[in-house]
Design an enzyme around this catalytic site. Structure first.
Site, PDB file in Angstrom:
ATOM      1  N   LYS A 178     -37.000 -21.527  28.369  1.00 37.98           N
ATOM      2  CA  LYS A 178     -37.489 -20.198  28.749  1.00 37.98           C
ATOM      3  C   LYS A 178     -36.315 -19.227  28.775  1.00 37.98           C
ATOM      4  O   LYS A 178     -35.541 -19.182  29.725  1.00 37.98           O
ATOM      5  CB  LYS A 178     -38.165 -20.199  30.122  1.00 37.98           C
ATOM      6  N   GLU A 253     -26.385 -23.759  37.404  1.00 35.51           N
ATOM      7  CA  GLU A 253     -25.152 -22.994  37.216  1.00 35.51           C
ATOM      8  C   GLU A 253     -25.463 -21.612  37.768  1.00 35.51           C
ATOM      9  O   GLU A 253     -26.227 -20.854  37.181  1.00 35.51           O
ATOM     10  CB  GLU A 253     -24.785 -22.974  35.728  1.00 35.51           C
ATOM     11  N   CYS A 287     -20.765 -14.810  35.488  1.00 34.59           N
ATOM     12  CA  CYS A 287     -20.787 -15.525  36.769  1.00 34.59           C
ATOM     13  C   CYS A 287     -19.396 -15.977  37.176  1.00 34.59           C
ATOM     14  O   CYS A 287     -19.088 -16.068  38.359  1.00 34.59           O
ATOM     15  CB  CYS A 287     -21.707 -16.723  36.661  1.00 34.59           C
ATOM     16  N   GLU A 388     -22.430 -11.314  44.990  1.00 38.54           N
ATOM     17  CA  GLU A 388     -22.225 -11.129  43.559  1.00 38.54           C
ATOM     18  C   GLU A 388     -22.785  -9.766  43.145  1.00 38.54           C
ATOM     19  O   GLU A 388     -23.994  -9.538  43.211  1.00 38.54           O
ATOM     20  CB  GLU A 388     -22.951 -12.256  42.818  1.00 38.54           C
TER      21      GLU A 388
HETATM   22  P1  NAD Z   1     -32.652 -14.583  37.924  1.00 40.03           P
HETATM   23  O1  NAD Z   1     -32.086 -15.800  38.542  1.00 40.03           O
HETATM   24  O2  NAD Z   1     -33.869 -13.985  38.535  1.00 40.03           O
HETATM   25  O3  NAD Z   1     -33.034 -14.890  36.375  1.00 40.03           O
HETATM   26  C1  NAD Z   1     -32.449 -15.907  35.583  1.00 40.03           C
HETATM   27  C2  NAD Z   1     -33.555 -16.659  34.818  1.00 40.03           C
HETATM   28  O4  NAD Z   1     -34.437 -17.267  35.765  1.00 40.03           O
HETATM   29  C3  NAD Z   1     -34.430 -15.753  33.960  1.00 40.03           C
HETATM   30  O5  NAD Z   1     -34.841 -16.463  32.802  1.00 40.03           O
HETATM   31  C4  NAD Z   1     -35.641 -15.499  34.858  1.00 40.03           C
HETATM   32  O6  NAD Z   1     -36.795 -15.156  34.148  1.00 40.03           O
HETATM   33  C5  NAD Z   1     -35.783 -16.852  35.521  1.00 40.03           C
HETATM   34  N1  NAD Z   1     -36.476 -16.832  36.809  1.00 40.03           N
HETATM   35  C6  NAD Z   1     -36.601 -15.818  37.695  1.00 40.03           C
HETATM   36  N2  NAD Z   1     -37.317 -16.205  38.775  1.00 40.03           N
HETATM   37  C7  NAD Z   1     -37.638 -17.501  38.568  1.00 40.03           C
HETATM   38  C8  NAD Z   1     -38.341 -18.473  39.325  1.00 40.03           C
HETATM   39  N3  NAD Z   1     -38.872 -18.184  40.509  1.00 40.03           N
HETATM   40  N4  NAD Z   1     -38.455 -19.725  38.833  1.00 40.03           N
HETATM   41  C9  NAD Z   1     -37.925 -20.053  37.644  1.00 40.03           C
HETATM   42  N5  NAD Z   1     -37.251 -19.169  36.864  1.00 40.03           N
HETATM   43  C10 NAD Z   1     -37.107 -17.910  37.322  1.00 40.03           C
HETATM   44  O7  NAD Z   1     -31.509 -13.520  37.801  1.00 40.03           O
HETATM   45  P2  NAD Z   1     -31.657 -11.928  37.562  1.00 40.03           P
HETATM   46  O8  NAD Z   1     -32.724 -11.326  38.411  1.00 40.03           O
HETATM   47  O9  NAD Z   1     -31.753 -11.708  36.109  1.00 40.03           O
HETATM   48  O10 NAD Z   1     -30.252 -11.456  38.094  1.00 40.03           O
HETATM   49  C11 NAD Z   1     -30.064 -11.332  39.487  1.00 40.03           C
HETATM   50  C12 NAD Z   1     -28.652 -11.695  39.854  1.00 40.03           C
HETATM   51  O11 NAD Z   1     -28.430 -13.080  39.542  1.00 40.03           O
HETATM   52  C13 NAD Z   1     -27.550 -10.979  39.084  1.00 40.03           C
HETATM   53  O12 NAD Z   1     -27.286  -9.724  39.561  1.00 40.03           O
HETATM   54  C14 NAD Z   1     -26.422 -11.936  39.269  1.00 40.03           C
HETATM   55  O13 NAD Z   1     -25.856 -11.750  40.521  1.00 40.03           O
HETATM   56  C15 NAD Z   1     -27.091 -13.286  39.193  1.00 40.03           C
HETATM   57  N6  NAD Z   1     -27.019 -13.860  37.813  1.00 40.03           N
HETATM   58  C16 NAD Z   1     -26.178 -14.880  37.616  1.00 40.03           C
HETATM   59  C17 NAD Z   1     -26.058 -15.390  36.341  1.00 40.03           C
HETATM   60  C18 NAD Z   1     -25.137 -16.523  36.054  1.00 40.03           C
HETATM   61  O14 NAD Z   1     -24.637 -16.613  34.942  1.00 40.03           O
HETATM   62  N7  NAD Z   1     -24.913 -17.433  36.972  1.00 40.03           N
HETATM   63  C19 NAD Z   1     -26.783 -14.882  35.288  1.00 40.03           C
HETATM   64  C20 NAD Z   1     -27.676 -13.834  35.542  1.00 40.03           C
HETATM   65  C21 NAD Z   1     -27.771 -13.354  36.805  1.00 40.03           C
END
Ligand code: NAD
Length: 501
Positions: A178, A253, A287, A388
């Site tokens: 996904k 991660e 990250c 973050e």
């Molecule tokens: P997120 O964790 O919501 O999204 C990451 C992935 O998880 C996306 O594919 C999203 O559709 C999916 N997702 C969201 N809710 C989910 C759920 N309940 N169950 C399963 N999958 C789900 O992150 P975001 O909203 O895009 O970003 C928010 C914050 O997260 C950022 O500001 C940053 O601080 C952090 N982030 C970290 C990384 C990293 O590389 N570790 C990457 C993106 C964001």
């Protein structure tokens, strides 16, 4: 030219949906592509296809060398498209063209190649020592886990995808991927290459959909045996909780708040550039960025002056222009989160010595922008330092002794990355004391397929890449083979009297 459209990939077929996402450039808001919007029904189809391909298909019984050969083919195909896909990545999420070729696409191809080579040399089945006094021989096998759900974010979408699906597939698992709904294009391009390389139907499925309900439904699906996730710590924790019911394997991660320590013997001409690179590469959306800069208190004023002078020369603008250093923020939602943190920092008493706002000017009217920002007058308990922010936002802390620097660096819920600048022996000594999965000495963002990527504490569980990458996608099976022919030494003879005769 018409706008490209990307359907979903399920059971070896391209599958469109009634609803579509619009992927717009975060620099210009122009339409880049449309993508099918998957829902729970598509997750069900994809998981069923992956389960059938695992149970009935031949992928897990295909010799590892053949699976590896297919991955080598995909790596070569990707390597042949670096320039084209780098442009697509830049148009999709705003990462600058200086970084999308080498990091996003080039490193992804290298990572697939490394994992294919790892599979060629992996001990899929080994015979252990004689098991006395039975006598029996033991065999240890590595077997695929089953259906793997891979859930990835928008900031470095292709590499975070490859880290999961390449080891999963080469180990004989089947996958439902996904991608993030804001940045799915490179994952879908990768699926095209797997299809062209001849991956059997159902072995890889790609469903673009919202986190809720699509990601959550996939992560909690009873037929999914492992979830590999990159994203926010909040969602990572939810996935871990959800996985308790079925004792599902999980690799996470998550976030980071990397401490970057400048020792008093650091070469500042290099370390100042290094500190900006650590924090601002990928437009600050990494990250493992170095977002907490720790400097000797008596050098603070000089270092801050030099940081501001150097950061002021960084060019903010069109990410497709190779002279640009910092591009836009990937989405309006993320831009708004960063702006909110500017307000929080001000309330907490931090001082922005650079940036701290949305840039003025006609060229920034479209798209999602923040200025590269440096905060001073911060302490390690402030939210701007602990949470973050995920943007080009650096905080500068001070220390009086190396012990204090190490204490501040380790005083965080995260533990993904850290860095030290200074003479080798002293810097290495500090590196060994830092609670982080990756510590870079006199550099940052050094990510290499042969070395593990992942973090301590709330930064995650497990590692991606590195020499143990396939262990994360296999179960171990111990087979004991009795060769005594008689009864006396059998294990059961200890509790069951041997039959007379
Ligand atoms: P997120 O964790 O919501 O999204 C990451 C992935 O998880 C996306 O594919 C999203 O559709 C999916 N997702 C969201 N809710 C989910 C759920 N309940 N169950 C399963 N999958 C789900 O992150 P975001 O909203 O895009 O970003 C928010 C914050 O997260 C950022 O500001 C940053 O601080 C952090 N982030 C970290 C990384 C990293 O590389 N570790 C990457 C993106 C964001």
């Amino acid at each position: 030219m018409s706008t490209p459209h990307y359907p979903l990939y399920i059971d070896g077929k391209w599958h469109d949906t009634a609803e579509h996402y619009e992927i717009r450039s975060p620099a210009t808001e122009e339409l880049v592509a449309t993508v099918a919007k998957g829902g729970v029904a598509e997750v069900e189809l994809a998981v069923a296809a992956a389960k059938a391909a695992h149970e009935e298909g031949g992928w897990r019984r295909t010799p590892p060398a053949e699976r590896a050969a297919l991955l080598h083919d995909v790596a070569a195909r990707l390597a042949g498209r670096v320039d084209e896909l780098a442009v697509l990545q830049t148009r999709e999420n705003g990462a600058t063209i200086r970084i999308t070729g080498a990091l996003h696409v080039g490193l992804s191809a290298a990572q697939i190649q490394y994992l294919a080579s790892l599979a060629e040399n992996y001990e899929w089945e080994t015979t252990g020592p004689e098991i006395g006094p039975i006598p029996a021989v033991g065999i240890i096998r590595r077997e695929p886990i089953g259906v793997v759900a891979a859930i990835v974010p928008w900031n470095i979408p292709l590499l975070t995808t490859v880290w999961k699906i390449a080891p999963a597939l080469v180990a004989g698992n089947t996958v439902v991927l996904k991608p993030d709904e804001h940045a799915p294009l490179l994952a879908l391009e990768l699926a095209k290459e797997f299809e062209a390389a001849g991956l059997p139907a159902g072995v890889l499925n790609v469903i673009t959909g919202d986190g809720e309900p699509v990601g959550a439904h996939l992560a909690g699906h009873p037929h999914v045996r492992k979830v590999a996730f990159t994203g926010s710590t909040a969602v990572g924790k939810a996935i871990l909780r959800q996985s308790a019911d079925t004792i599902r394997r999980v690799t996470l991660e998550l976030g980071g708040k990397g401490a970057n320590i400048l020792l008093d013997d650091a070469d500042l001409d290099i370390a100042i550039d290094g500190a900006l690179f650590a924090c601002m590469a990928n437009n600050g959306q990494a990250c493992e960025a170095g977002t907490r800069l720790l400097v000797p208190a008596d050098q603070r004023d000089d270092i801050v002056r030099r940081l501001v002078a150097r950061a002021s020369t960084l060019k903010l603008g069109d990410p497709l222009d190779p002279t640009t250093h910092i591009g836009p923020i990937a989405s309006a939602v993320q831009r708004d989160r960063i702006v909110e943190y500017f307000g929080i920092a001000a309330q907490e008493g931090a001082t922005a010595v650079l940036g701290g706002r949305v840039p003025p000017g006609a060229e920034f009217e479209k798209g999602y922008w923040v200025e590269p920002t440096i905060f001073v007058d911060v302490t390690n308990d402030m939210r701007i330092v602990r949470e973050e922010v995920f943007g080009p936002v650096l905080t500068v802390l001070t220390y009086d002794s190396i012990d204090e620097a190490v204490e501040i660096a380790n005083d965080t819920n995260y533990g993904l990355s850290a860095g030290v600048w200074g003479s080798e022996e002293r810097a290495l000594d500090v590196a060994r004391r830092l609670d982080a999965g990756m510590v870079w000495v006199n550099d940052w963002h050094v990510i290499h397929p042969a070395y593990p990527f992942g973090g301590y504490k709330e930064s995650g569980l497990g590692r991606e890449g590195g020499p143990d990458a396939l262990d994360e996608y296999t179960e171990q099976k111990f087979i004991s083979l009795d060769r005594s022919g008689g009864i006396e030494n059998k294990a059961f003879a200890i509790v069951i009297d041997p039959v007379a005769g």
